[in-house]
Design an enzyme around this catalytic site. Sequence first.
Site, PDB file in Angstrom:
ATOM      1  CB  THR A   1      -6.138   7.613   1.536  1.00 56.04           C
ATOM      2  OG1 THR A   1      -6.030   6.551   2.476  1.00 56.04           O
ATOM      3  CG2 THR A   1      -7.493   8.272   1.653  1.00 56.04           C
TER       4      THR A   1
ATOM      5  CD  GLU B   1      -7.453  12.490   4.323  1.00 57.27           C
ATOM      6  OE1 GLU B   1      -6.997  13.294   3.514  1.00 57.27           O
ATOM      7  OE2 GLU B   1      -7.683  11.288   4.044  1.00 57.27           O
TER       8      GLU B   1
ATOM      9  CE1 TYR C   1       2.019   7.331  14.223  1.00 55.90           C
ATOM     10  CE2 TYR C   1       3.268   7.244  12.194  1.00 55.90           C
ATOM     11  CZ  TYR C   1       2.728   7.964  13.229  1.00 55.90           C
ATOM     12  OH  TYR C   1       2.918   9.318  13.278  1.00 55.90           O
TER      13      TYR C   1
ATOM     14  CG  HIS D   1      -4.209  10.492   2.565  1.00 56.77           C
ATOM     15  ND1 HIS D   1      -5.227  10.383   3.490  1.00 56.77           N
ATOM     16  CD2 HIS D   1      -3.322   9.509   2.877  1.00 56.77           C
ATOM     17  CE1 HIS D   1      -4.973   9.378   4.318  1.00 56.77           C
ATOM     18  NE2 HIS D   1      -3.829   8.832   3.968  1.00 56.77           N
TER      19      HIS D   1
ATOM     20  CD  GLN E   1      -2.986   4.231  10.750  1.00 57.70           C
ATOM     21  OE1 GLN E   1      -4.211   4.202  10.650  1.00 57.70           O
ATOM     22  NE2 GLN E   1      -2.221   4.793   9.844  1.00 57.70           N
TER      23      GLN E   1
ATOM     24  CB  THR F   1      -7.323  -4.845   2.557  1.00 58.04           C
ATOM     25  OG1 THR F   1      -6.401  -4.560   3.606  1.00 58.04           O
ATOM     26  CG2 THR F   1      -7.181  -3.836   1.433  1.00 58.04           C
TER      27      THR F   1
ATOM     28  CG  ASP G   1      -2.101   0.909   1.059  1.00 57.06           C
ATOM     29  OD1 ASP G   1      -2.416   1.262  -0.090  1.00 57.06           O
ATOM     30  OD2 ASP G   1      -2.718   1.271   2.067  1.00 57.06           O
TER      31      ASP G   1
ATOM     32  CD  GLU H   1      -5.489   2.760  -0.179  1.00 55.27           C
ATOM     33  OE1 GLU H   1      -4.742   2.106  -0.946  1.00 55.27           O
ATOM     34  OE2 GLU H   1      -5.274   2.895   1.040  1.00 55.27           O
TER      35      GLU H   1
ATOM     36  CE  LYS I   1      -3.493   2.068   7.381  1.00 61.21           C
ATOM     37  NZ  LYS I   1      -4.307   2.921   6.509  1.00 61.21           N
TER      38      LYS I   1
ATOM     39  NE  ARG J   1       4.335  13.438  10.667  1.00 61.77           N
ATOM     40  CZ  ARG J   1       3.700  12.459  10.013  1.00 61.77           C
ATOM     41  NH1 ARG J   1       3.424  11.330  10.656  1.00 61.77           N
ATOM     42  NH2 ARG J   1       3.344  12.596   8.766  1.00 61.77           N
TER      43      ARG J   1
ATOM     44  CG  ASP K   1      -5.747   0.354   3.871  1.00 62.40           C
ATOM     45  OD1 ASP K   1      -5.718  -0.765   4.390  1.00 62.40           O
ATOM     46  OD2 ASP K   1      -4.892   1.242   4.087  1.00 62.40           O
TER      47      ASP K   1
ATOM     48  CD  GLU L   1      -6.284   4.784   4.775  1.00 65.25           C
ATOM     49  OE1 GLU L   1      -5.630   4.032   4.035  1.00 65.25           O
ATOM     50  OE2 GLU L   1      -5.767   5.516   5.631  1.00 65.25           O
TER      51      GLU L   1
ATOM     52  NE  ARG M   1      -7.843   6.386   9.749  1.00 67.21           N
ATOM     53  CZ  ARG M   1      -7.162   6.184   8.622  1.00 67.21           C
ATOM     54  NH1 ARG M   1      -5.889   5.804   8.657  1.00 67.21           N
ATOM     55  NH2 ARG M   1      -7.752   6.330   7.464  1.00 67.21           N
TER      56      ARG M   1
END
Lengths: 401, 401
Positions: free
Chosen positions: A339, A353, A240, A129, A236, A253, A122, A197, A249, A138, A229, A195, A233
């Site tokens: 995404t 988002e 991560y 995105h 994750q 999928t 992926d 995609e 994840k 962040r 996907d 997500e 959250r």
Amino acid sequence: MSSPPLAPPPQWPGSPGPFGTTELPYGVFRPAGGEARVGVAVGNQVLDLAALAVADGTDPTIFRQPSLNAFLAQGRTAWDSLRRRLQLLLANAAERGEPAPHLHRLDRVRLQLPIEVADYVDFYASEHHATNVGWIFRPGADPLTPNWKHLPLGYHGRAGTVVVSGTEVVRPHGQRLPDDGRTPVFAATEKLDFEAELGWVVGVGSAPGSTVGVDDFADHVFGVVILNDWSARDIQAWEYVPLGPMLGKSFATSISAWVLPLAALELSEVDPPPQQPELLRYLQGSAPGYAIDIEVSINGEVVSRCPYGSMYYSPAQLLAHLTVNGARLRTGDLIGSGTVSGPEPGQRGSLLELSWNGTRPLLVGGDTRTFLRDGDEVVMRARTSAGQRLGEVSGSVQPAR
Amino acid sequence: MSSPPLAPPPQWPGSPGPFGTTELPYGVFRPAGGEARVGVAVGNQVLDLAALAVADGTDPTIFRQPSLNAFLAQGRTAWDSLRRRLQLLLANAAERGEPAPHLHRLDRVRLQLPIEVADYVDFYASEHHATNVGWIFRPGADPLTPNWKHLPLGYHGRAGTVVVSGTEVVRPHGQRLPDDGRTPVFAATEKLDFEAELGWVVGVGSAPGSTVGVDDFADHVFGVVILNDWSARDIQAWEYVPLGPMLGKSFATSISAWVLPLAALELSEVDPPPQQPELLRYLQGSAPGYAIDIEVSINGEVVSRCPYGSMYYSPAQLLAHLTVNGARLRTGDLIGSGTVSGPEPGQRGSLLELSWNGTRPLLVGGDTRTFLRDGDEVVMRARTSAGQRLGEVSGSVQPAR
């Protein structure tokens, strides 16, 4: 995840109906009481390619399979030849006013996962995105990491949990850090997300140690699916750093049951956005983007329209990067685009988002949503700028067990 | 990567010779002019299980295969039953002073990749390794990320580039950031490294949506290989934020040709190190570590001895974590332990650590090494505290193409 129910044909709002002869997507179906075989969708029906081969006096073996892989491995000449044969067959049948032979009604067959997935990778190829995610996760830092505009970032996902459209998705458990805590708790995810995609399906593999250049894309890639996907959250976010997404994840999928051949996308090729700073040479070359919009709905209400044409990296660039270290491709490799989010708020491809990590609830069906609730059904449909439709991908959320 | 050459039997320095009847590891071999089949290594020979089945009047199909997967899928009762049968057969032959039947000399057969790898997951389960890497890559920060002592971190690797011992590894190209620059260059890696690991091979899969608890490990895992997770540190350092390792790893992962069954490890079970803070409940339970030392040599000179018994997370905990979100296991899943590094400098499982990212060269063969040079041959051997040997894994570095 239970067995997939019958998948209805895709319906774009306002569109004239299901697949026509400019699409001819491939899938694997099982008629009542019969074995799995390869077929092509036309109208509300699926054409049995094994039966057609028998009628033609050719070997039906590659179509008497539980996946497209044997056909995919044959390569572009065989793909293009069969597509021309089918277009001629269907045109002749239409001219004579007769139904084409070897057809099954789509509502009487069961659709299966179309490919045996080899490796699933992926990517993270949408600048919009990646920028949104950077701002959310962040805050205060540059939203794009320093490498982002030099290479298409990606990671390997779990091939064994790729499922076909219609498969139910059970809300997963996992570790997450409470908002006010330093010690993780174990619970069902509270931030289940989708997500939107595209997934590029590799037909012809490559030799170990060789590379697949940007200009070789169409020799290896057979076609495209819509890919959801699913993401947790909260799981994750806790796991991560530093090794990337994993259990947030890997529970599921979903991909569409129909793989649209690359030949159906020729009329929707577009230039990707300008890429600055200039990319290293192995990422340059003729690498078109595709003007394909993905429409996402929750419980029938459209929540986003995501423009694939706005992706920073083209799919040929993803493949060139993936193989530049000599890693071989195999038939059945699945390459997720990442995404698809456009520049506008209504073009974002995830609830992360759309709800800005839960801080700005959406109105869905007269109610609010931040992340997905049990029972929610997510459906993604897509079509090209020239009107070709991709197979839809749907999935409903089942309560945690 | 070229075709693998003949693999010699493993030789631990000072050991009496190759595999005995307390090991009986499984592999796939091809005799001169013959088809691939499943065999068990004994002494300098391999016992043809397909031929044995025919002689026994049982169905040889699961052994007439290019991988162990069909046999692995049969489960623990079948695995244990065959092991007892083989031990009896070999004991009887030894008692009668006769050679056991259906043997081929190991130097006359070609060994293949023993498993068809489904998903390959690599963990990061050594506290000493993770601490060293943290010190090297994130100086000044806490070397362990806040999540490290709460869950075994891992990521999915590339299943399609797992290769058998003896396969040559071509130095990969990729992007890296020059020491003094902000713009990446494209070149062959200058920091090619090995990682000494064990790989746990899943025999019996699990249902989608189910979990495999810590106490269920032996119902699913068939056995263990040595695993060399080749790494290009300069490519990895530039690409890994925020999605984790990708092209710095995906060019090759080597595993031994022989899979040692879990039954051979019973005498070397040990308690893992104390785990504080207390783990969440799904990671608790009877989860032994294993006292297995991996010896790494470059061009015949031993550079490290890596104690698997010092790993923070047991393999059963890795499996419990991997499946806690409902992700299914499949036959052929390969679970890497992560680099095995002990507390002492001579117990580090990578050149990254042994040379402290190139700042403290090692003496190898009267010369210095920071990372691997073209022509270097890396060999890993391992044995348990009770003396059972694992299959060795070797690979030599070929120049970039």
